[in-house]
Design a protein around this motif. Structure first.
Motif, PDB file in Angstrom:
ATOM      1  N   PRO A 156     -26.606  -2.038  19.681  1.00  0.00           N
ATOM      2  CA  PRO A 156     -27.048  -1.255  18.634  1.00  0.00           C
ATOM      3  C   PRO A 156     -28.290  -1.040  18.530  1.00  0.00           C
ATOM      4  N   ALA A 157     -28.966  -0.021  18.131  1.00  0.00           N
ATOM      5  CA  ALA A 157     -30.382   0.358  18.001  1.00  0.00           C
ATOM      6  C   ALA A 157     -30.886  -0.934  16.899  1.00  0.00           C
ATOM      7  N   ASP A 158     -32.451  -1.115  17.000  1.00  0.00           N
ATOM      8  CA  ASP A 158     -32.799  -2.076  16.086  1.00  0.00           C
ATOM      9  C   ASP A 158     -32.696  -1.743  14.632  1.00  0.00           C
ATOM     10  N   VAL A 159     -32.599  -2.805  13.818  1.00  0.00           N
ATOM     11  CA  VAL A 159     -32.056  -2.716  12.483  1.00  0.00           C
ATOM     12  C   VAL A 159     -33.342  -2.357  11.604  1.00  0.00           C
ATOM     13  N   PRO A 160     -33.845  -1.314  11.132  1.00  0.00           N
ATOM     14  CA  PRO A 160     -35.033  -1.310  10.422  1.00  0.00           C
ATOM     15  C   PRO A 160     -35.354  -2.389   9.247  1.00  0.00           C
ATOM     16  N   ALA A 161     -36.548  -2.488   8.959  1.00  0.00           N
ATOM     17  CA  ALA A 161     -36.986  -3.387   7.813  1.00  0.00           C
ATOM     18  C   ALA A 161     -38.382  -3.147   7.693  1.00  0.00           C
ATOM     19  N   PRO A 162     -38.664  -3.566   6.271  1.00  0.00           N
ATOM     20  CA  PRO A 162     -40.025  -3.223   5.754  1.00  0.00           C
ATOM     21  C   PRO A 162     -40.856  -4.016   6.209  1.00  0.00           C
ATOM     22  N   ALA A 163     -42.297  -3.578   6.425  1.00  0.00           N
ATOM     23  CA  ALA A 163     -43.250  -4.229   7.003  1.00  0.00           C
ATOM     24  C   ALA A 163     -43.529  -5.530   5.802  1.00  0.00           C
ATOM     25  N   PRO A 164     -43.767  -6.767   6.071  1.00  0.00           N
ATOM     26  CA  PRO A 164     -43.916  -7.742   5.022  1.00  0.00           C
ATOM     27  C   PRO A 164     -45.314  -7.651   4.632  1.00  0.00           C
ATOM     28  N   ALA A 165     -45.446  -8.309   3.439  1.00  0.00           N
ATOM     29  CA  ALA A 165     -46.786  -8.486   2.817  1.00  0.00           C
ATOM     30  C   ALA A 165     -47.615  -9.506   3.701  1.00  0.00           C
ATOM     31  N   LYS A 216     -23.668  -7.109   9.484  1.00  0.00           N
ATOM     32  CA  LYS A 216     -23.602  -8.378  10.144  1.00  0.00           C
ATOM     33  C   LYS A 216     -24.985  -9.011  10.350  1.00  0.00           C
ATOM     34  N   ARG A 217     -25.943  -8.225  10.455  1.00  0.00           N
ATOM     35  CA  ARG A 217     -27.290  -8.635  10.287  1.00  0.00           C
ATOM     36  C   ARG A 217     -27.697  -8.942   8.755  1.00  0.00           C
ATOM     37  N   ALA A 218     -27.298  -8.366   7.822  1.00  0.00           N
ATOM     38  CA  ALA A 218     -27.345  -8.535   6.345  1.00  0.00           C
ATOM     39  C   ALA A 218     -27.067  -9.948   6.193  1.00  0.00           C
ATOM     40  N   VAL A 219     -25.613 -10.170   6.530  1.00  0.00           N
ATOM     41  CA  VAL A 219     -25.051 -11.614   6.180  1.00  0.00           C
ATOM     42  C   VAL A 219     -25.903 -12.737   6.928  1.00  0.00           C
ATOM     43  N   SER A 220     -26.436 -12.586   8.004  1.00  0.00           N
ATOM     44  CA  SER A 220     -27.408 -13.455   8.656  1.00  0.00           C
ATOM     45  C   SER A 220     -28.599 -13.692   7.929  1.00  0.00           C
ATOM     46  N   LEU A 221     -29.138 -12.526   7.346  1.00  0.00           N
ATOM     47  CA  LEU A 221     -30.384 -12.700   6.592  1.00  0.00           C
ATOM     48  C   LEU A 221     -30.226 -13.226   5.295  1.00  0.00           C
ATOM     49  N   HIS A 222     -28.939 -12.924   4.764  1.00  0.00           N
ATOM     50  CA  HIS A 222     -28.569 -13.824   3.482  1.00  0.00           C
ATOM     51  C   HIS A 222     -28.579 -15.170   3.417  1.00  0.00           C
ATOM     52  N   ALA A 223     -28.184 -15.702   4.767  1.00  0.00           N
ATOM     53  CA  ALA A 223     -28.030 -17.100   4.875  1.00  0.00           C
ATOM     54  C   ALA A 223     -29.695 -17.615   5.087  1.00  0.00           C
ATOM     55  N   LEU A 243     -32.943 -12.040  15.797  1.00  0.00           N
ATOM     56  CA  LEU A 243     -32.442 -12.570  14.445  1.00  0.00           C
ATOM     57  C   LEU A 243     -30.723 -12.327  14.592  1.00  0.00           C
ATOM     58  N   ASP A 244     -30.233 -11.617  15.421  1.00  0.00           N
ATOM     59  CA  ASP A 244     -28.889 -11.736  15.500  1.00  0.00           C
ATOM     60  C   ASP A 244     -28.500 -12.995  16.266  1.00  0.00           C
ATOM     61  N   ARG A 245     -29.092 -13.669  17.157  1.00  0.00           N
ATOM     62  CA  ARG A 245     -28.690 -14.855  17.734  1.00  0.00           C
ATOM     63  C   ARG A 245     -29.783 -16.015  17.489  1.00  0.00           C
ATOM     64  N   TYR A 246     -30.131 -16.048  16.276  1.00  0.00           N
ATOM     65  CA  TYR A 246     -31.099 -17.114  15.709  1.00  0.00           C
ATOM     66  C   TYR A 246     -30.256 -18.484  15.485  1.00  0.00           C
ATOM     67  N   GLY A 247     -29.074 -18.416  15.307  1.00  0.00           N
ATOM     68  CA  GLY A 247     -28.450 -19.667  14.675  1.00  0.00           C
ATOM     69  C   GLY A 247     -28.830 -20.831  15.652  1.00  0.00           C
ATOM     70  N   ARG A 248     -28.678 -20.623  17.103  1.00  0.00           N
ATOM     71  CA  ARG A 248     -28.516 -21.598  18.261  1.00  0.00           C
ATOM     72  C   ARG A 248     -29.960 -22.101  18.148  1.00  0.00           C
ATOM     73  N   PHE A 249     -30.987 -21.308  18.097  1.00  0.00           N
ATOM     74  CA  PHE A 249     -32.468 -21.655  18.001  1.00  0.00           C
ATOM     75  C   PHE A 249     -32.714 -22.629  16.815  1.00  0.00           C
ATOM     76  N   ARG A 250     -32.359 -22.222  15.844  1.00  0.00           N
ATOM     77  CA  ARG A 250     -32.460 -23.216  14.569  1.00  0.00           C
ATOM     78  C   ARG A 250     -31.800 -24.413  14.734  1.00  0.00           C
ATOM     79  N   ALA A 251     -30.573 -24.427  15.294  1.00  0.00           N
ATOM     80  CA  ALA A 251     -29.755 -25.601  15.524  1.00  0.00           C
ATOM     81  C   ALA A 251     -30.518 -26.733  16.430  1.00  0.00           C
ATOM     82  N   GLY A 252     -31.224 -26.120  17.311  1.00  0.00           N
ATOM     83  CA  GLY A 252     -32.029 -27.005  18.137  1.00  0.00           C
ATOM     84  C   GLY A 252     -33.153 -27.613  17.461  1.00  0.00           C
ATOM     85  N   ALA A 253     -33.808 -26.929  16.410  1.00  0.00           N
ATOM     86  CA  ALA A 253     -35.014 -27.395  15.825  1.00  0.00           C
ATOM     87  C   ALA A 253     -34.509 -28.440  14.889  1.00  0.00           C
ATOM     88  N   VAL A 254     -33.176 -28.216  14.167  1.00  0.00           N
ATOM     89  CA  VAL A 254     -32.584 -29.149  13.468  1.00  0.00           C
ATOM     90  C   VAL A 254     -32.263 -30.688  14.036  1.00  0.00           C
TER      91      VAL A 254
END
Length: 330
Positions: free
Chosen positions: A40-49, A87-94, A137-148
């Motif tokens: 899928p194409a990259d999911v758009p998101a606003p520029a952060p402050a 799917k991305r929205a659910v990941s970002l909600h967490a 962001l779609d495969r972020y969970g394993r990366f964070r699990a290593g940090a934890v």
């Protein structure tokens, strides 16, 4: 008839290594467009402050940064929902949960983030995880699990006052893609990593800072190493760094290298070949080669994605290096 005894295994010739690597490049050049068409194409998101730089990493400063990061995640979540990327929205909600702590977040272009696990304000040991291929962001969970897992090992196993930062500060290449065989993404990522570590050092001048560089991330760390205010660089699952030796990194940090016995990256040819002007294929010397000059540590028997698995030899030794101790040996 009994089989004839085999002689010693001969090392592949330089010509054969070049042909192998060039074949991999050709395969990647053919495969990547096909794989890309199915993604899928990259999911758009606003520029952060813009965020206010850390001065001394007090609890109040960090609370403000974390609040800004949480708002950036929520804005990206709303954008993903509107785009239909559920799917991305659910990941970002967490990721937007109150217990999560982002020093920065940008949902664009695959995602950029720096998430803190632990108490950065009180930390005397800070580990910065620099990921390799296929981390977004779609495969972020394993990366964070290593940090934890690393934070738990530092806190519960070693009793250290530590924080771990999962730094997703660049668009990582896809495994097997042309980008994963060349240093272009690492060159692009290095200034951002250097700026981030500089900010951490100014805010936490007395803390021990260790960069933990996995796979392609070891090339990112190498590109950022010159003058970097870190105490140690740990290269694991590395295909090479693009440098011939530790001396070429121009760093005062202690440089460590390890590789799991079942890690397929050990079969990657350690060569560097010129491509177009200003570019090259491959990452050169093996960081575990004695001629490279890194200190080596026992990374156990795990595979390419197993270095920060709870209970592993590699995790225990990476934690010990982060804490400023000598790693154990099997």
């Amino acid at each position: 008839m009994a089989p004839l005894p085999r002689g010693p295994r001969r090392a592949p010739s330089p010509g054969r290594l070049r042909r192998t690597l060039l074949a991999a490049l050709v395969t990647a050049a053919v495969a990547v467009p096909v794989a890309g068409a199915a993604r899928p194409a990259d999911v758009p998101a606003p520029a952060p402050a813009e965020v206010v730089p850390l001065v001394s990493a007090t609890s109040a400063e960090l609370a403000a940064r974390y609040a800004a990061g949480r708002e950036a995640v929520r804005a990206a979540e709303r954008s993903a929902e509107e785009y239909g990327a559920h799917k991305r929205a659910v990941s970002l909600h967490a990721m937007a949960a109150a217990r999560r702590s982002f020093l920065f977040f940008d949902g664009r272009d695959g995602g950029r983030a720096a998430e803190v696990v632990g108490d950065l304000a009180g930390a005397e040991r800070i580990a910065v995880l620099v990921p390799g291929a296929d981390t977004d962001l779609d495969r972020y969970g394993r990366f964070r699990a290593g940090a934890v897992a690393l934070h738990d090992e530092l806190r519960d196993g070693l009793g250290a006052r530590a924080a771990v930062v999962a730094w997703l500060g660049y668009r990582t290449p896809a495994t097997g893609s042309t980008a994963s065989l060349t240093p272009g993404r690492a060159d692009q990522a290095a200034p951002a990593l250097r700026a981030f570590v500089d900010e951490l050092r100014r805010a936490k001048p007395g803390a021990r800072i260790t960069l933990l560089c996995h796979s392609y991330g070891s090339a990112v760390c190498a590109r950022a190493a010159t003058g970097l205010p870190a105490d140690a660089l740990v290269l694991y699952g590395s295909p090479g760094t693009g440098s011939d030796s530790v001396a070429d990194l121009h760093t005062r940090a202690a440089v460590w290298a390890g590789r799991g016995a079942a890690d397929w990256i050990g079969d990657v040819p350690h060569v560097r070949l010129p491509l177009l002007p200003g570019s090259e294929l491959g990452f050169g010397a093996d960081p575990l080669d004695p001629g490279f000059g890194a200190r080596t540590f026992d990374a156990g028997g795990g595979g390419h994605s197993d270095y920060l698995v709870a209970g592993s030899v590699s995790l225990a030794n990476i934690a010990r290096i982060t804490d400023g101790r000598e790693p154990g040996h099997a």
